[in-house]
Scaffold this motif. Sequence first.
Motif, PDB file in Angstrom:
ATOM      1  N   UNK A   1       0.844  -1.193   0.000  1.00 40.18           N
ATOM      2  CA  UNK A   1       0.000   0.000   0.000  1.00 40.18           C
ATOM      3  C   UNK A   1       0.875   1.238   0.000  1.00 40.18           C
ATOM      4  N   UNK A   2       0.417   2.262  -0.684  1.00 35.17           N
ATOM      5  CA  UNK A   2       1.144   3.531  -0.696  1.00 35.17           C
ATOM      6  C   UNK A   2       0.639   4.471   0.385  1.00 35.17           C
ATOM      7  N   UNK A   3      -0.420   4.082   1.093  1.00 41.18           N
ATOM      8  CA  UNK A   3      -1.052   5.008   2.026  1.00 41.18           C
ATOM      9  C   UNK A   3      -1.109   4.529   3.467  1.00 41.18           C
ATOM     10  N   UNK A   4      -1.026   3.214   3.716  1.00 42.02           N
ATOM     11  CA  UNK A   4      -1.121   2.740   5.090  1.00 42.02           C
ATOM     12  C   UNK A   4      -0.211   1.542   5.322  1.00 42.02           C
ATOM     13  N   UNK A   5       0.260   1.418   6.561  1.00 42.22           N
ATOM     14  CA  UNK A   5       1.113   0.299   6.924  1.00 42.22           C
ATOM     15  C   UNK A   5       0.300  -0.981   6.878  1.00 42.22           C
ATOM     16  N   UNK A   6       0.754  -1.935   6.062  1.00 45.08           N
ATOM     17  CA  UNK A   6       0.035  -3.185   5.843  1.00 45.08           C
ATOM     18  C   UNK A   6       0.986  -4.353   6.039  1.00 45.08           C
ATOM     19  N   UNK A   7       0.569  -5.363   6.823  1.00 38.60           N
ATOM     20  CA  UNK A   7       1.427  -6.527   7.047  1.00 38.60           C
ATOM     21  C   UNK A   7       1.547  -7.353   5.773  1.00 38.60           C
ATOM     22  N   UNK A   8       2.760  -7.767   5.470  1.00 42.84           N
ATOM     23  CA  UNK A   8       2.976  -8.633   4.317  1.00 42.84           C
ATOM     24  C   UNK A   8       4.442  -8.953   4.147  1.00 42.84           C
ATOM     25  N   UNK A   9       4.772  -9.514   2.992  1.00 41.96           N
ATOM     26  CA  UNK A   9       6.156  -9.833   2.689  1.00 41.96           C
ATOM     27  C   UNK A   9       6.551 -11.242   3.055  1.00 41.96           C
ATOM     28  N   UNK A  10       7.853 -11.490   3.013  1.00 44.49           N
ATOM     29  CA  UNK A  10       8.395 -12.836   3.137  1.00 44.49           C
ATOM     30  C   UNK A  10       8.784 -13.151   4.582  1.00 44.49           C
ATOM     31  N   UNK A  11       8.277 -14.270   5.104  1.00 44.15           N
ATOM     32  CA  UNK A  11       8.529 -14.725   6.467  1.00 44.15           C
ATOM     33  C   UNK A  11       9.853 -15.483   6.560  1.00 44.15           C
ATOM     34  N   UNK A  12      10.064 -16.414   5.618  1.00 48.36           N
ATOM     35  CA  UNK A  12      11.287 -17.229   5.572  1.00 48.36           C
ATOM     36  C   UNK A  12      11.780 -17.303   4.143  1.00 48.36           C
ATOM     37  N   UNK A  13      13.081 -17.155   3.950  1.00 47.15           N
ATOM     38  CA  UNK A  13      13.703 -17.343   2.635  1.00 47.15           C
ATOM     39  C   UNK A  13      14.890 -18.271   2.819  1.00 47.15           C
ATOM     40  N   UNK A  14      14.811 -19.473   2.210  1.00 48.75           N
ATOM     41  CA  UNK A  14      15.816 -20.506   2.420  1.00 48.75           C
ATOM     42  C   UNK A  14      16.354 -21.027   1.091  1.00 48.75           C
ATOM     43  N   UNK A  15      17.642 -21.347   1.106  1.00 51.68           N
ATOM     44  CA  UNK A  15      18.301 -21.948  -0.057  1.00 51.68           C
ATOM     45  C   UNK A  15      18.194 -23.469   0.061  1.00 51.68           C
ATOM     46  N   UNK A  16      17.695 -24.098  -1.013  1.00 48.71           N
ATOM     47  CA  UNK A  16      17.552 -25.552  -1.010  1.00 48.71           C
ATOM     48  C   UNK A  16      17.827 -26.090  -2.397  1.00 48.71           C
ATOM     49  N   UNK A  17      18.929 -26.825  -2.523  1.00 44.43           N
ATOM     50  CA  UNK A  17      19.272 -27.535  -3.757  1.00 44.43           C
ATOM     51  C   UNK A  17      19.214 -26.652  -5.001  1.00 44.43           C
ATOM     52  N   UNK A  18      19.827 -25.481  -4.899  1.00 49.94           N
ATOM     53  CA  UNK A  18      20.021 -24.642  -6.086  1.00 49.94           C
ATOM     54  C   UNK A  18      19.046 -23.500  -6.260  1.00 49.94           C
ATOM     55  N   UNK A  19      17.999 -23.422  -5.425  1.00 52.85           N
ATOM     56  CA  UNK A  19      17.026 -22.344  -5.549  1.00 52.85           C
ATOM     57  C   UNK A  19      16.704 -21.758  -4.171  1.00 52.85           C
TER      58      UNK A  19
END
Length: 444
Positions: free
Chosen positions: A386-404
Amino acid sequence: MAPQSASGATADAANAIPGVDEIVSSPNLRQIANLPKQAPLNATNSDIAFQGNYAFVGNYNGFVIYDIARPSAPVIVSQVLCPGSQNDISVYGNLLFLSTDSSRSNDSCNSVGQSATIKESWEGIKVFDISDKTSPRYVKAVETDCGSHTHTLVPAKDGTSVYLYVSSYFPSDDYPDCQPPHDSISIVKVPLGTPTDAAVVATPNLFPDGGYKGSNTSATSGCHDITAYPARDLAAGACMGDGILMDISDREAPRVIDRVRDTRNFAFWHSATFNNSGTKVVFTDELGGGGAATCNKKVGPNKGADAIYDVTGSGDARTLVFRSYYKIPRENADTENCVAHNGSLIPAPGRDIMVQSWYQGGVSVWDFTDSANPKEIGYWERGPLSATQLTFGGTWSAYYYNGHIYSSDQKGLDVLEIDEQSIPGAQARHFTQLNVQTQVEYRD
């Protein structure tokens, strides 16, 4: 000496805030798939575990099993509706474990929310049989004091069972099953041959002195997360107001061998990651609990960041020595929740490289080989929700596994491809199983 920042920021990157939902990235990272969440598992996505060609993603409403044999085209194999935040997840063999840290009317998957002031309320660990990925079967529940915000899987040395180190916090005189002081963790032993015999076997007190009393940093009343390195008999705990290093050679009696605090810049010790050699620990500070905008000029580069500590000495004389902070070098909008969150190592012999989630700050790949001078070497993010209000979102966990890189984003499962040539020495290791909080040593 006061800790100093060691951000790898560049002026151009720090000043570029993308538009709403606009995807931006460094040249060495690109998205190859996004599979949106599907009802009824359309609540908050949480952690990820891996086994073979499958990814298991926790969700506040249960968990999802994805077939990732083709990373560019992940497929949902099954969805299990079993509400109970935050459904932190791990897998081992034919077993899957979920953490429940919200008071429920009972231990079933049909339970409803219920006040923790009621004695009969239930929180703890749930065990599933996943031998049939299309139809997981719920086999056991184990209640634990104060519930289970997270858990860490630690295999027994004899191979016949696994231990779950259960982290929880926020006791209250009003909670019959979560009375203060709560300076301990619960250890659940799960016999692999008879998982229905799973039970709490120990509740070691990690803070006999009560831990940090609180000021600028959260008071310690338990741990938020623990990362174990079983091959080295080590564990690191992120415990609200304290960071700890533990000897886990006796799986049922972990011992704290060092403890550190950062009352100047850390608000909430959230998680920990060892480097491959076990000579460093990266602790994260979840300033604002994941719901605040902290990647901006007002907060600055040292709060809501990572802190890199070297592990010096040997045996019980090992100590944690602060070296630097790392925070993403891009400024986020004030409408974006952004703070250091879950990440994992990228196998690169001789170097220390990590991929990490920052909620709406996106995914950052960074190098901490030089503990005092960490630097970002790749990133991928969406613009604000949102450009106007704080909104929860996005990435919780980002993990590398077997090339990706796999990311449990609130928009679904994201899969990123990384140009490994931009990380000299990086190797697409073939793990057969990965629970990131149970670190596995990789070799050349």
